[in-house]
Each structure stands twice: as C-alpha cells, then as structure tokens.
Design a protein around this motif. Structure first.
Motif, short mmCIF file in Angstrom:
data_model
loop_
_atom_site.label_atom_id
_atom_site.label_comp_id
_atom_site.label_asym_id
_atom_site.label_seq_id
_atom_site.Cartn_x
_atom_site.Cartn_y
_atom_site.Cartn_z
N LYS A 73 0.85 -1.19 0.00
CA LYS A 73 0.00 0.00 0.00
C LYS A 73 0.89 1.24 0.00
CE LYS A 73 -4.03 -2.05 2.27
NZ LYS A 73 -4.83 -2.04 1.04
N ASN A 74 0.41 2.27 -0.68
CA ASN A 74 1.27 3.45 -0.80
C ASN A 74 0.76 4.63 0.02
OD1 ASN A 74 -0.94 4.12 -2.32
ND2 ASN A 74 0.22 5.02 -4.01
N ASP A 75 0.04 4.35 1.12
CA ASP A 75 -0.30 5.43 2.03
C ASP A 75 1.01 5.99 2.59
OD1 ASP A 75 -2.85 4.72 1.50
OD2 ASP A 75 -3.40 4.16 3.54
N ASN A 76 1.16 7.29 2.54
CA ASN A 76 2.48 7.83 2.88
C ASN A 76 2.42 9.23 3.46
OD1 ASN A 76 1.79 9.06 0.28
ND2 ASN A 76 3.91 9.77 0.23
N PHE A 77 3.53 9.64 4.04
CA PHE A 77 3.82 11.03 4.39
C PHE A 77 5.03 11.45 3.55
CE2 PHE A 77 2.09 9.33 8.42
CZ PHE A 77 1.05 10.22 8.62
N PHE A 78 4.98 12.67 3.08
CA PHE A 78 6.14 13.21 2.36
C PHE A 78 6.50 14.54 2.99
CE2 PHE A 78 8.44 15.52 -0.91
CZ PHE A 78 9.28 14.54 -1.44
N PHE A 79 7.69 14.59 3.61
CA PHE A 79 8.20 15.82 4.22
C PHE A 79 8.98 16.58 3.14
CE2 PHE A 79 7.67 12.86 7.69
CZ PHE A 79 7.26 13.63 8.78
N ALA A 80 8.44 17.69 2.69
CA ALA A 80 9.15 18.52 1.71
C ALA A 80 9.96 19.56 2.48
CB ALA A 80 8.16 19.22 0.77
N ILE A 81 11.28 19.57 2.26
CA ILE A 81 12.21 20.41 3.03
C ILE A 81 12.88 21.41 2.10
CG2 ILE A 81 14.22 20.40 4.54
CD1 ILE A 81 13.53 17.36 5.03
N VAL A 82 12.73 22.69 2.41
CA VAL A 82 13.32 23.75 1.59
C VAL A 82 14.14 24.68 2.48
CG1 VAL A 82 12.87 25.66 0.00
CG2 VAL A 82 11.37 23.65 -0.01
N PRO A 83 15.46 24.69 2.33
CA PRO A 83 16.29 25.59 3.16
C PRO A 83 16.31 27.00 2.60
CG PRO A 83 17.68 24.30 1.69
CD PRO A 83 16.27 23.82 1.46
N GLU A 84 16.45 27.98 3.49
CA GLU A 84 16.53 29.37 3.04
C GLU A 84 17.79 29.62 2.21
OE1 GLU A 84 16.36 31.80 6.51
OE2 GLU A 84 14.22 31.46 6.86
N SER A 85 18.80 28.79 2.39
CA SER A 85 20.06 28.97 1.66
C SER A 85 19.90 28.73 0.16
CB SER A 85 21.12 28.02 2.22
OG SER A 85 20.74 26.67 1.99
N GLY A 86 18.86 28.01 -0.23
CA GLY A 86 18.63 27.75 -1.65
C GLY A 86 19.31 26.51 -2.18
N ASP A 87 20.04 25.77 -1.33
CA ASP A 87 20.73 24.54 -1.74
C ASP A 87 20.70 23.57 -0.57
OD1 ASP A 87 22.66 22.52 -2.41
OD2 ASP A 87 23.48 23.90 -3.90
N VAL A 88 20.19 22.37 -0.82
CA VAL A 88 20.02 21.40 0.27
C VAL A 88 21.33 20.71 0.62
CG1 VAL A 88 17.63 20.97 -0.39
CG2 VAL A 88 19.43 19.49 -1.27
N PHE A 89 22.35 20.83 -0.24
CA PHE A 89 23.60 20.11 0.01
C PHE A 89 24.55 20.95 0.86
CE2 PHE A 89 21.87 18.04 -3.77
CZ PHE A 89 21.86 16.72 -3.33
#
Length: 795
Positions: free
Chosen positions: A73-89
């Motif tokens: 089953k594909n019931d899910n949570f998706f945490f979308a993370i956006v840093p203010e720096s503009g780059d997640v790495f």
C-alpha cells in the motif's frame, strides 16, 4: 372554507383538527421519536480514507486494490524540506534530513523511509559490490565529500526530481505506512506523530521550511474539512436563515417553532445515519444544510397562509386548519418529490453521495411530517399575533400586477424564455471535468497549503504500472528489461511527467558497478542469468525496510513503474493515460498487454465521468417518478407531464451558465441534477396546486387562476427561493470544494427555477388553457382576453 372539498382537503381538515385537539400528545410523541432516533448519533464516525469516495464495484478502485495487494500500500507522508540557503547540500540541511529519516521510523504503522541520505548507493570495490547510504554523519562531512555526493544524487534517476529537486533547492523524506484499518484512530494517530516530528525539526533547525503532504495527509484533510464545516459553517448558517425567516414571516413564535422543527429533523437524519453505520464525509455532512433549508421551506408555506388567513379575520385555530387544508397536498407532493430526487443519488458510484441522499431524504420526510403535526400543535398553544387586514395588501397588489404582466405578454415570455433556455443548454457540452484532489480543499486547510508549496519542487500525482513479464522470474529476461527501459524512456518524454521510477535504472547501475564502474557498462545486462545474479546480490545487500518488495512482485513475474505527474488537470491526466495505454497496445509484447495504469490519481480522473454515467439512470428514474407523483396529485396526466418542462429546463440551463462562467466541474456535478430536481419541483408544485385549486374550486379561467396562484403563493415562493439560494450559496464557503460547487450550482438552478415558474410556466399554462385540467388539449382563447383578469383572488 369552501362548501365542497376534495377528499384530500377533507383529510387535511380532519387531521388538523385532530392535531389541535391532541396537541400535547403530538408534541410529546414528536419529542420521544426524535430522542429515540437521535440516539443513533452516538454511532456516527468520520471517514478518513479517500477510498470511501469510491464504491466497491468501481473498476479503478478494484484495479488499485489488486495492485496494492501485489506490492505494498502506498499510504504515505512526504516531508518537503526547503532551506533558506537555496541549496540542500550543506551540513545543516543534510543533518536535518538524516535525523528526520531516522526519527521517521517511529511514526506509527511505518514500513519504509526513503530520503537522499539513506539512499542505498552502490559502487564497485575490486570484485565486491558495496551498498551503503549516500550520506552518513552529514554534520561532519567536508565540503569536498558533500560535493561528490551531490553530483551522485543529482545524476541518479531514482533521486532526481523524486527525493531531491533537480536544482537542489528542495529535498524530501518519504514515509510509507501500512494501516491495519482496525479503527478510526489510526490515521489521526499517525498524522499527529508526523506533525509533531515536523514541528520538532523546524524548532531544531531554523531557516528551513518543512511541509507535510502525502496520501495520509489527504485522508486527514477530509476529516478536518468536514469537522470545520460542522463547527463553523453550519451554526452560522442556522442563525442566518432563522433571522431571515423571522423577517420574512414576521413571527417570532413561528421562527422559534421552526427552529425546533429543523433541529428535530436534523437529529433524526443524523441519528438514522448513525444506526446505519455511515462514515461521515464532508459531502454527507452537507445534508445538515440541506435539511435546514428545506425544512424552512415547508414551515414558510404553513406560516404565511396562516398569517394571511388571520389577517382576513379568522381565529388562530381556524387559520391553522385552513393553512393545513390549502397546503397539505402541496407539502406532501414537494416532500415526496424532493425525497425522490435525493434518493436518486443512490445510483451514484460514490458512496458519500448515497449518504447525502439518504440522510437528506430522511430529514426532509421528517420535516414534512412535523410541519403538518408538530408545527400546528405548537402554534395552537403559543400566542400568535398578526396585524389587522389593511385596505391594500401590498403583497397581493405586487403579485397581482406581476400576474397581469405575465398574462398580457405570455407569448413573448414563452418564446423569449424558451430561446434563452435553449441557448444555455447549447453551452453545456463546453463543460470539462476536472478533479484535482489536492484542490478539493480551500486554503484554510493545511493540506492544501502544503501541497501548493511542495508542488513547486516535486510532483504530487502518482500513476502506477505493474508491468507483466513472461512467467516466473521473467523480469530478469533481457528482452523484458529492454522493453521496460523503452517504456520508461517514453514515459519520461511525456508532458507533465516529473519523475519515473523503474527497476531498469537499478539494473543498469548494477551492471556498471559489476563491471568496475566503467561508464560504457551503464546498460542493461545482456543475459538472464547475469540479471538474476545482480538482483539477488543487490537484494541481499539492502538493509531491513529498504528492500525491493515494493518494486517487484513475489515470484518476480512483474515489476512496478511509478510515474509522478506535476500539477495536472483531469483532462491532461486522461490524455496521458490514453497515450500510455496506446503505447502498451502498440509496442508491448503479448505478455505485457495486461499492464494497466492505476493509482488514486487514476481513480479521481474518472470519478466525475463515471458518476455522471451512473447518475443518468438515477435521474431518468427520478424524473419519471416525480412526473407520476405530480400526475396523481394534480389528477391530470397532461398537467403532470407538462410540469417536467419548467422543472428540467432550469437545471440544464444552470449547467449552461456554469459552462460559460466557470467552464470546469468536478464530480459534484453528478449530484447537482438530482439535488436540484428534487428542490426546484417544489415551487412548481405549489404554483400548480394553487392554479388547479383556482380552476376546480373557484371556477376561474386560466388567466384568473394564474393570478390567484401568484397572489396565494407568490410571496411564499420568493421567501423560499431566497432562503434556499442563501442556504446553498452559503455552501460556497465550505472548506470542501465539492460542497462549494454543488451549493453554487444548486443555488443557480433554484434561482432560474423561480424565474421559469414566474414567467415561463404561467405563459405555458396560458397557451394550453384550462382544457388541460378537464382533459382537453385545445387553447382556451377566451383566457387571453379575460375581462376579469384583475379580479382580486382572495382565499
């Protein structure tokens, strides 16, 4: 009271006399029955599963359930993370993702967590295959180490645009849950944990926006939207309409009694739903507003007729009896026809519409029974005062003048209204179905806001394919993998496709790894034996919870492709599905021909179309049933058949107006025809009942009977329409778009129905004359030039 009465009039009079005589017993009995039925409310529960919007016979649901039984089953949570720096790495964001990934395993009913940090990256080391998380100890990684892993992540087809945006501005953590579905608290429990976890991460890592979306959040959004409507919209609606009614009928006692009637009818409807074990959805909860508005409509007719009779000099008891005599038949017809319209919703393919129809029908019938028993019993006890009759009754004067205008210009009105209706009907084919389920909610619902934010970076609407192989273990065949890769490449070229997840990408990467990470080895294995060995080696290297059981079926005779679409419309999704089926039919070998697209997105794409198709039969049956009821009640086959025209045209015309002004409808459109049909017939019934009474009881010709009908029920019809239009228009403030659209469309149909009943129906009656009552079909020319048209028609 006339010297001669029909059998129905006699019954109504005797019933009213009995109600007044035994009023205390009637009131007590009403309270006891209401209390008994209301006890069922303790069994009510809120639905928190989007699957409840589809019947068990729905083929898209059946295909999806079969798919999930094959994989997971594909019931899910998706945490979308956006840093203010503009780059997640960077060290901080990657540390956040790594900590959140670890903590997310604690979410109730969790079965899998995927992120860019725990992605199982493979590489060659001498003759060994090394499988390890892409990022570990993120907080202490050097800039060079992060840069190396960044390049890997952005080049990896299973990560890019799925768990990390192609421009590296956002990343995500996907949590799959397996709900046992044993009780109603599972989804709220998991959602509460996920929200708390999100809040903890935001507090610990400032400078990051974290939004929570996914199927589990969709499920709880249905619950929250319904609860918000019940706690905010419904109470304001009750207060607003009762104030409006008090102004319209000018009776505080009548308004208070009507408020009790409404409360009792609502309790009976919801109690019946509880006994039936109904899971309440926002759609089903709209029944409270519907019962409210229609119960008021019944009471308005009783109160206005009683008030007018008292102004004419009758005592309160005599006026009550006269009101019952005049209105009993019309109230019975309108309640039965309205109930028939709502019961037609049982033909819908969406169970919430069944619940809406059944709860509303029960409440409507309860309101009718109480309007001819409880209401007169209460009014006979409480003090009711009205002003003495004045020389000029402004209502009678206004509606008399309106009747004169319609009679005088009946030919022009008939042609003009008919032409306008046909023009609007012609616009109906321009309507397009659009069911973007994230947009079922307004922006006051957290889920809608989070989806709007997250879809700037990621796709949201998945479409699944279980691609069949040629027998057990067939997914290792080079021919199968080649065709799978061909299909995957084609999918990635389609409009609105944000990501495609296919095991062909895994197989190419493994082939490269086991050839010393040589770039020229990044292709599919050329032998079945090698493919099977690579896959087995890879699966043994994966940690618990991150295996391939969600991508490959048990006997390895099929694999899963997941296509994630961007913010697409229903039309765009339907085109994609059609093109995908065509590709499979044209290019896939015979053993793949059973491959079909499925997912919640596929289900919602066809839900409007499927509901409209299923409701065609229901609406036809409702129209025929309502016509038959009208024929028997009015004792005229032709008049009953004629009534279908002013009942049907406003509804279709309303769709035409919507097509011109809005252009798109969701699957609420399937319910609007039945809901509107059951309601708009009310005004027609009251007008025709008074028209027939004028001819049969008063001996009037057509023109005089029309004027009599205007003066007797004109004000009540206007008040009812205002109440109904405000009631349904207020549904537009619902947090649930389906209810909002249904409310606005129904309000539009009701408004048009009043115009048709005031300007089209009388003109039509003038053309057919009184002969239709006596069984004749010729036009009564004398009616058009009646010298008595200005006669004051008073009861």
């Amino acid at each position: 009271m006339p010297k001669t009465m029909t059998g129905m009039d006699t019954f109504a009079v005797r019933m009213a006399q009995g109600v007044i005589r035994w009023r205390w017993l009637v009131i007590l009995g009403t309270i006891l029955i209401t209390a008994l039925m209301a006890s069922g409310a303790q069994y009510l529960k809120f639905s928190n599963n989007y699957r409840d919007f589809f019947s068990e016979s729905n083929p898209e649901l059946q295909a999806f359930e079969e798919f999930q039984d094959t994989y997971t089953k594909n019931d899910n949570f998706f945490f979308a993370i956006v840093p203010e720096s503009g780059d997640v790495f960077n060290n901080t964001t990657l540390a956040l993702v790594e900590e959140l990934t670890l903590a997310a395993w604690q979410i109730p009913y969790n079965s899998r967590v995927d992120s860019v940090t725990n992605f199982q990256h493979t590489r060659a080391f001498e003759d060994d295959l090394i499988v390890a998380p892409l990022f570990e100890g993120s907080a202490t990684l050097s800039a060079e180490e992060i840069a190396d892993r960044r390049a890997i992540a952005l080049a990896e087809p299973l990560l890019r645009n799925q768990l990390v945006a192609a421009d590296a501005r956002a990343t995500g953590v996907n949590v799959v849950i397996q709900l046992p579905q044993l009780n109603q608290t599972e989804v709220p429990k998991a959602v509460a944990f996920a929200r708390n976890l999100r809040d903890e991460m935001i507090a610990k890592y400032p400078g990051h926006e974290i939004r929570l979306i996914g199927v589990s959040m969709l499920n709880v959004a249905f619950l929250e939207a319904g609860f918000a409507d019940v706690t905010k919209l419904t109470p304001i609606m009750y207060l607003m309409l009762l104030v409006l009614m008090a102004v319209a009928v000018r009776s505080i006692v009548g308004t208070i009694t009507t408020a009790l009637l409404i409360a009792f009818a609502s309790l009976i409807g919801m109690g019946a739903a509880g006994f039936a074990g109904v899971g309440l959805t926002p759609i089903a909860l709209a029944a409270l507003t519907i019962i409210l508005t229609l119960a008021i409509a019944d009471a308005v007719h009783v109160l206005i007729t009683m008030r007018n009779s008292m102004k004419a000099g009758m005592s309160k008891h005599d006026a009550l009896i006269e009101s019952m005599r005049v209105n009993f038949l019309a109230l019975m017809i309108t309640s039965l026809t309205t109930a028939v319209g709502f019961l037609a919703l049982n033909f819908s393919d969406a169970p919430p519409f069944w619940h809406l129809g059944n709860i509303s029908a029960i409440g409507i019938v309860a309101a009718w029974l109480m309007s001819v028993t409880f209401l007169p019993a209460m009014l006979s006890i409480l003090p009711v005062k009205v002003p003495k009759k004045v020389a000029e009754d402004m209502d009678a004067k206004f509606f008399g003048a309106l009747a004169d205008f319609v009679i005088r210009h009946n030919k022009k009105l008939l042609v003009g209204m008919g032409a306008a209706a046909l023009a609007l009907v012609a616009a109906v084919p321009q309507l397009e179905f659009n069911d973007q389920w994230s947009e079922y909610f307004d922006e006051s619902i957290e889920f809608r806001r989070d989806v709007d934010f997250a879809t700037q970076y990621f796709g949201f609407y998945p479409v699944e394919f279980s691609v069949l192989a040629d027998g057990e273990g067939g997914i290792s065949e080079p021919a199968y993998l080649a065709k799978l890769e061909e299909f995957t490449v084609w999918l990635r070229t389609q409009d609105n496709v944000r990501h495609v997840y296919s095991i062909s990408d895994i197989m190419k990467r493994l082939n490269k790894n086991l050839h010393g990470d040589a770039e020229d080895a990044y292709h599919l294995p050329l032998e079945r034996k090698l493919s099977a060995q690579y896959l087995l080696m890879y699966e043994f290297s994966l940690p618990y919870g991150l295996d391939l059981t969600d991508r490959i079926n048990f006997d390895k005779s099929a694999s899963r492709i997941t296509v994630t679409l961007g913010n697409v419309t229903t039309t765009e999704t339907r085109k994609f599905l059609t093109d995908a089926r065509a590709w499979i039919e044209t290019n896939a070998p015979d053993y793949m021909q059973g491959t079909v697209p499925t997912s919640a997105q596929v289900m919602f794409t066809y839900v409007a179309e499927r509901n409209v198709d299923s409701m065609i039969t229901g609406n036809i049956i409702a129209v025929l049933a309502i016509g038959i009821i009208m024929m028997f009640a009015l004792k005229s086959f032709r008049l009953g058949a004629l009534s279908i025209i002013p009942n049907g045209l406003p509804i279709v015309a309303a769709f035409g107006v919507w097509a011109l002004l809005v252009g798109a409808v969701g699957f609420s459109v399937a319910a609007v025809a039945s809901v509107s049909l059951g309601i708009v017939v009310d005004d027609t019934v009251h007008f025709l009942a008074k028209y027939v009474r004028g001819i049969r009881e008063k001996g009037y010709d057509a023109a005089q009977a029309i004027k009599y009908a205007f003066q007797q029920v004109g004000r009540a019809l206007v008040v009812n329409t205002v109440v109904l239009v405000i009631g349904f228009s207020y549904l537009a403030t619902s947090h649930f778009k389906i209810n909002a659209d249904m409310g606005l469309l129904t309000a539009l149909a009701i408004s048009l129905a009043l115009l048709f009943d005031f300007f089209f129906l009388p003109a039509l009656l003038m053309r057919v004359g009184t002969g239709i009552i006596a069984g004749k079909t010729h036009t009564n020319d004398r009616n058009e030039g009646s010298n008595d048209v200005n006669q004051q028609a008073a009861e």
